[in-house]
Structure formats: C-alpha cells, structure tokens
Motif scaffolding. Sequence first.
Motif, PDB file in Angstrom:
ATOM      1  N   THR A   1      36.067  32.613  42.216  1.00 26.00           N
ATOM      2  CA  THR A   1      36.416  32.435  43.619  1.00 26.00           C
ATOM      3  C   THR A   1      36.826  33.788  44.182  1.00 26.00           C
ATOM      4  OG1 THR A   1      37.146  30.185  43.180  1.00 26.00           O
ATOM      5  CG2 THR A   1      37.908  31.196  45.228  1.00 26.00           C
ATOM      6  N   PHE A   2      36.188  34.146  45.282  1.00 25.99           N
ATOM      7  CA  PHE A   2      36.460  35.408  45.957  1.00 25.99           C
ATOM      8  C   PHE A   2      36.508  35.123  47.449  1.00 25.99           C
ATOM      9  CE2 PHE A   2      34.972  39.484  47.785  1.00 25.99           C
ATOM     10  CZ  PHE A   2      35.984  40.298  47.309  1.00 25.99           C
ATOM     11  N   ASN A   3      37.585  35.511  48.104  1.00 23.31           N
ATOM     12  CA  ASN A   3      37.787  35.228  49.530  1.00 23.31           C
ATOM     13  C   ASN A   3      37.608  33.745  49.834  1.00 23.31           C
ATOM     14  OD1 ASN A   3      38.351  37.899  50.056  1.00 23.31           O
ATOM     15  ND2 ASN A   3      36.297  38.388  50.791  1.00 23.31           N
ATOM     16  N   ASN A   4      38.183  32.910  48.991  1.00 27.67           N
ATOM     17  CA  ASN A   4      38.154  31.452  49.147  1.00 27.67           C
ATOM     18  C   ASN A   4      36.762  30.835  49.070  1.00 27.67           C
ATOM     19  OD1 ASN A   4      40.976  31.210  49.384  1.00 27.67           O
ATOM     20  ND2 ASN A   4      40.843  31.828  51.544  1.00 27.67           N
ATOM     21  N   ILE A   5      35.811  31.556  48.506  1.00 25.48           N
ATOM     22  CA  ILE A   5      34.455  31.021  48.301  1.00 25.48           C
ATOM     23  C   ILE A   5      34.185  31.043  46.804  1.00 25.48           C
ATOM     24  CG2 ILE A   5      31.986  31.326  48.748  1.00 25.48           C
ATOM     25  CD1 ILE A   5      32.794  32.795  51.336  1.00 25.48           C
ATOM     26  N   THR A   6      33.750  29.910  46.259  1.00 29.12           N
ATOM     27  CA  THR A   6      33.455  29.822  44.837  1.00 29.12           C
ATOM     28  C   THR A   6      31.991  30.144  44.590  1.00 29.12           C
ATOM     29  OG1 THR A   6      35.195  28.191  44.538  1.00 29.12           O
ATOM     30  CG2 THR A   6      33.514  28.320  42.806  1.00 29.12           C
ATOM     31  N   HIS A   7      31.744  31.051  43.673  1.00 35.06           N
ATOM     32  CA  HIS A   7      30.389  31.492  43.329  1.00 35.06           C
ATOM     33  C   HIS A   7      30.089  31.124  41.885  1.00 35.06           C
ATOM     34  CE1 HIS A   7      30.214  34.053  46.937  1.00 35.06           C
ATOM     35  NE2 HIS A   7      31.481  34.316  46.671  1.00 35.06           N
TER      36      HIS A   7
ATOM     37  N   LYS B   1      34.620  45.803  42.473  1.00 35.85           N
ATOM     38  CA  LYS B   1      35.527  45.456  43.552  1.00 35.85           C
ATOM     39  C   LYS B   1      36.368  46.692  43.850  1.00 35.85           C
ATOM     40  CE  LYS B   1      39.116  42.313  43.253  1.00 35.85           C
ATOM     41  NZ  LYS B   1      39.598  40.971  42.973  1.00 35.85           N
TER      42      LYS B   1
ATOM     43  N   ARG C   1      39.498  48.435  45.158  1.00 35.32           N
ATOM     44  CA  ARG C   1      40.888  48.041  45.313  1.00 35.32           C
ATOM     45  C   ARG C   1      41.675  49.257  45.767  1.00 35.32           C
ATOM     46  NH1 ARG C   1      42.760  46.350  39.818  1.00 35.32           N
ATOM     47  NH2 ARG C   1      43.624  48.422  39.657  1.00 35.32           N
TER      48      ARG C   1
END
Length: 194
Positions: free
Chosen positions: A113-119, A178, A180
């Motif tokens: 899950t990244f930015n509230n989207i599950t991949h 990513k 950071r």
Amino acid sequence: NSFGTLSCILSEEQFINFFKEQNFKMKSIMKYVSELKNQELLPLYNNNNKISILSRIFGFILSDGSINCYTRDNNKFTSCSLDFGTIKDYTDFQNDIKYCGFRNVAYYAGSRTFNNITHQTFSVSHNGSLPALLLSLGITFGRKTETIRNPIPDWIMTGSLIIKREFLAGFQGGDGCKIRWNKINNGYNFICAE
C-alpha cells in the motif's frame, strides 16, 4: 551488422577473476562457468543474440531489483530479486530468462500500500549463474542506500542502439526507488531508498 566491430564483453578469465576477488571457492566459480558456457553466454560477445535481453534485465535490476553475493554455511553464492507490478511483466521476464537458457522460478505474490492505494506485486528470486553473470558484467551490488553506484558499463554505453534501448527500457520499466527526505540542521537531505 548492427553490432559494429566484434568484441568480447566478458571472457572466461575475466569472469573467474571477478569471483576470485569476491573470495568464491573455485568449485562454485567453475560450476557457474560450466553453466554459462552451456548457455553460450561465456565468453560473451557483443553480437550474442541474448545480449539485448541481458541489457534489459541489467537495467531493470538497477531500478526495481536487488543483487548481491551472500555467504551461507561458509559457502558464497549469488542471488538477485526482482519485483513486478503485473503478472504480464513477470511472464515476459520469465520468457526472456528461458530464452537465455536459465530456468524459470515461481513468483511470490504480495501487495503493498502506497498513498492509500494497494498494489499487487510479483517477486522472483534467482540464485546461481544468472546473478553471477550480471555481477561479472559490472552491475552495482549490495545495499542501494549504502553502496556507491558503478558507472553504466562500457558494453552498454558503447554497445549497439539495441543494447542501449533495452537497457533504458528495463531501467524505466521499473518503478525505481522511493525518494525520502530528512530534515537536518541546515535544511534537508534526500535519499533514494527501497
């Protein structure tokens, strides 16, 4: 031909010397040599019909994979892991691997899950002669956050347009790292992390 002047990218001697420098046992090195010779990947020349695929894999690992030398039970071995975002990408990779003479491996399905989207993710891990070949071809190995990157090797930089194109396709096909940022006393520092 589209490969220009015929040249040896990787000789058997160069391969052996690389792994001697990494303190591999001669028995392990010669096992890799034997496998790569049987797959017609050692010695490796710039006109080999598998070189563009290797270039694409090289680029993808730099962007969305990992590769290293490890020790288990006092024996050194090589391993690489790759993460794919679709089952099609995994299948395409496995077809490339098979064409180059390496065995296919099953994937491990997961999700992130990244930015509230599950991949969905599809991860594979290869040990042995595939990562050994890539390591000896000059790929950066070790922890990405702790290792200075090697320059892109000459066999890619001075290679044919196909080799360059496939390297870039692999590199841009991965999702990269990513970025950071950390607040420090006098501003921010940015790092590229897995």
